[in-house]
Scaffold this active site. Structure first.
Site, PDB file in Angstrom:
ATOM      1  N   SER A   1      11.825  53.247 -28.460  1.00 19.52           N
ATOM      2  CA  SER A   1      11.216  54.296 -29.283  1.00 19.52           C
ATOM      3  C   SER A   1      10.584  55.307 -28.334  1.00 19.52           C
ATOM      4  O   SER A   1      10.299  54.970 -27.174  1.00 19.52           O
ATOM      5  CB  SER A   1      10.114  53.678 -30.161  1.00 19.52           C
ATOM      6  OG  SER A   1       9.307  54.675 -30.757  1.00 19.52           O
TER       7      SER A   1
ATOM      8  N   TYR B   1       2.841  47.944 -31.521  1.00 17.41           N
ATOM      9  CA  TYR B   1       4.162  48.587 -31.457  1.00 17.41           C
ATOM     10  C   TYR B   1       4.355  49.311 -30.128  1.00 17.41           C
ATOM     11  O   TYR B   1       5.372  49.170 -29.455  1.00 17.41           O
ATOM     12  CB  TYR B   1       4.295  49.547 -32.643  1.00 17.41           C
ATOM     13  CG  TYR B   1       5.657  50.162 -32.852  1.00 17.41           C
ATOM     14  CD1 TYR B   1       6.627  49.513 -33.624  1.00 17.41           C
ATOM     15  CD2 TYR B   1       5.976  51.398 -32.313  1.00 17.41           C
ATOM     16  CE1 TYR B   1       7.870  50.085 -33.840  1.00 17.41           C
ATOM     17  CE2 TYR B   1       7.219  51.977 -32.522  1.00 17.41           C
ATOM     18  CZ  TYR B   1       8.161  51.317 -33.285  1.00 17.41           C
ATOM     19  OH  TYR B   1       9.401  51.893 -33.498  1.00 17.41           O
TER      20      TYR B   1
HETATM   21  P1  NAD Z   1      14.120  49.085 -40.975  1.00 17.71           P
HETATM   22  O1  NAD Z   1      12.867  48.517 -41.524  1.00 17.71           O
HETATM   23  O2  NAD Z   1      14.943  50.018 -41.788  1.00 17.71           O
HETATM   24  O3  NAD Z   1      15.086  47.911 -40.487  1.00 17.71           O
HETATM   25  C1  NAD Z   1      14.609  46.817 -39.760  1.00 17.71           C
HETATM   26  C2  NAD Z   1      15.690  45.762 -39.699  1.00 17.71           C
HETATM   27  O4  NAD Z   1      15.179  44.659 -38.944  1.00 17.71           O
HETATM   28  C3  NAD Z   1      16.091  45.220 -41.069  1.00 17.71           C
HETATM   29  O5  NAD Z   1      17.477  44.909 -41.081  1.00 17.71           O
HETATM   30  C4  NAD Z   1      15.271  43.923 -41.165  1.00 17.71           C
HETATM   31  O6  NAD Z   1      15.849  42.950 -42.039  1.00 17.71           O
HETATM   32  C5  NAD Z   1      15.320  43.462 -39.718  1.00 17.71           C
HETATM   33  N1  NAD Z   1      14.268  42.539 -39.340  1.00 17.71           N
HETATM   34  C6  NAD Z   1      12.921  42.679 -39.499  1.00 17.71           C
HETATM   35  N2  NAD Z   1      12.306  41.574 -39.046  1.00 17.71           N
HETATM   36  C7  NAD Z   1      13.279  40.736 -38.584  1.00 17.71           C
HETATM   37  C8  NAD Z   1      13.271  39.450 -38.013  1.00 17.71           C
HETATM   38  N3  NAD Z   1      12.131  38.768 -37.810  1.00 17.71           N
HETATM   39  N4  NAD Z   1      14.457  38.877 -37.678  1.00 17.71           N
HETATM   40  C9  NAD Z   1      15.631  39.532 -37.906  1.00 17.71           C
HETATM   41  N5  NAD Z   1      15.697  40.757 -38.453  1.00 17.71           N
HETATM   42  C10 NAD Z   1      14.522  41.349 -38.780  1.00 17.71           C
HETATM   43  O7  NAD Z   1      13.667  49.759 -39.586  1.00 17.71           O
HETATM   44  P2  NAD Z   1      14.317  50.923 -38.687  1.00 17.71           P
HETATM   45  O8  NAD Z   1      13.482  52.124 -38.827  1.00 17.71           O
HETATM   46  O9  NAD Z   1      15.781  50.986 -38.888  1.00 17.71           O
HETATM   47  O10 NAD Z   1      13.994  50.340 -37.232  1.00 17.71           O
HETATM   48  C11 NAD Z   1      14.962  49.708 -36.408  1.00 17.71           C
HETATM   49  C12 NAD Z   1      14.486  49.759 -34.968  1.00 17.71           C
HETATM   50  O11 NAD Z   1      14.365  51.120 -34.554  1.00 17.71           O
HETATM   51  C13 NAD Z   1      13.124  49.120 -34.740  1.00 17.71           C
HETATM   52  O12 NAD Z   1      13.127  48.421 -33.504  1.00 17.71           O
HETATM   53  C14 NAD Z   1      12.193  50.309 -34.670  1.00 17.71           C
HETATM   54  O13 NAD Z   1      11.064  50.041 -33.901  1.00 17.71           O
HETATM   55  C15 NAD Z   1      13.091  51.311 -33.991  1.00 17.71           C
HETATM   56  N6  NAD Z   1      12.673  52.708 -34.197  1.00 17.71           N
HETATM   57  C16 NAD Z   1      12.587  53.242 -35.437  1.00 17.71           C
HETATM   58  C17 NAD Z   1      12.210  54.562 -35.573  1.00 17.71           C
HETATM   59  C18 NAD Z   1      12.120  55.232 -36.904  1.00 17.71           C
HETATM   60  O14 NAD Z   1      11.616  56.382 -36.949  1.00 17.71           O
HETATM   61  N7  NAD Z   1      12.585  54.638 -37.994  1.00 17.71           N
HETATM   62  C19 NAD Z   1      11.894  55.310 -34.440  1.00 17.71           C
HETATM   63  C20 NAD Z   1      11.992  54.737 -33.195  1.00 17.71           C
HETATM   64  C21 NAD Z   1      12.382  53.420 -33.072  1.00 17.71           C
END
Ligand code: NAD
Length: 260
Positions: free
Chosen positions: A143, A156
């Site tokens: 991130s 985080y």
């Molecule tokens: P999201 O909540 O849409 O998806 C998260 C996914 O992780 C889901 O499929 C969920 O079932 C799974 N998950 C959660 N806990 C779990 C566990 N204990 N075991 C297995 N699976 C698990 O989130 P997102 O926004 O798509 O985020 C995905 C990644 O991208 C994360 O690492 C997040 O930190 C990173 N990220 C997101 C953003 C953003 O703006 N959305 C920005 C930077 C980084």
């Protein structure tokens, strides 16, 4: 580019960014192992549709990545059912927003386990197979919060900085091989994880459109969200021959967030 014959494991791919990356990899011909909670059958069907009728095989493993034993079981499933994991995308992640002095200890522990320690476990378990095959790609979805801080996100930000440190070490330890390890650092992407933060901001006056605009305006100069397909394309580039000398990098894709 064709990834035909390669197998990709994408953790946390039943939603958001992970699902977008899984769709891109399937569309490029890879076999895809999905992971994450929720309605797995529906997601498998969507990814199979992206793969097309001549595409790769799609599976789902329900490992909770906070548990190293379940990660080991998922990697063993990949070896047994798919002949090994060639592309590992460490994407599963959760968020909790709270000042550090009020931060619930159990939320700290879960975020470190899911967002950081799982990356160590899946990497140490997948790397021997990649070395044996003489090719591999590890892509860690970190991130912008792996490179800069924001208030309220102690666990985080600590976890994501840790992911970037781990990425550098694995990038160096694999530097003379055909295995690469890199991190992608997205800015705001409109997924359920971010929608929760918009909902929390908009709770006071009920104006979600304003909350959405303010969230972007505070950090992301483009005032547009990064999209999961854009992140999927970046993963494909890192899997390509052209990406083979990108090693140990933390590649931001953030609408200008880190240029400020
Ligand atoms: P999201 O909540 O849409 O998806 C998260 C996914 O992780 C889901 O499929 C969920 O079932 C799974 N998950 C959660 N806990 C779990 C566990 N204990 N075991 C297995 N699976 C698990 O989130 P997102 O926004 O798509 O985020 C995905 C990644 O991208 C994360 O690492 C997040 O930190 C990173 N990220 C997101 C953003 C953003 O703006 N959305 C920005 C930077 C980084």
């Amino acid at each position: 580019m064709s990834l035909h014959g390669k197998t990709a494991l994408v953790t946390g791919s039943t939603s958001g960014i992970g699902l977008g990356i899984a769709l891109s990899l399937a569309n490029a011909g890879a076999n895809v192992i999905l992971n994450g909670f929720g309605d797995a059958a529906a997601v498998v069907a969507d990814v199979e549709a992206a793969a097309g009728k001549d595409g790769g095989k799609v599976g789902h493993h329900p490992a909770d990545v906070s548990d190293p034993a379940q990660i080991a079981d998922m990697v063993a499933y990949g070896e047994r059912e798919f002949g090994g994991i060639d592309i590992l995308v460490n994407n599963a992640g959760i968020q909790h927003v709270s000042p550090v002095e009020d931060f619930p200890v159990e939320r700290w522990d879960s975020i470190i386990a899911i967002n950081l320690s799982s990356v160590f476990h899946s990497t140490r378990l997948c790397l021997p197979g990649m070395r044996n095959k003489g090719w591999g790609r590890i892509v860690n979805i970190a991130s912008v919060h792996g490179l800069v801080g924001s208030t309220g996100k102690a666990a985080y930000v600590a976890a994501k900085h840790g992911v970037i440190g781990l990425t550098k070490v694995v990038g160096l330890e694999t530097a003379t091989s055909n295995v690469t390890c890199n991190a992608i650092c997205p800015g705001w992407v409109l997924t359920p994880l971010v929608q929760q933060q918009i909902d929390a901001r908009g709770a006071a006056d009920g104006d979600l459109e304003k909350a959405r605009h303010d969230l972007l305006a505070e950090k992301q100069p483009s005032l547009e969200f990064v999209t999961p397909p854009q992140l999927g394309e970046l993963v494909l580039f890192l899997c390509s021959e052209a990406g083979s000398q990108v090693r140990g990098a933390a590649w931001n894709i953030d609408g200008g967030w880190l240029a400020q």
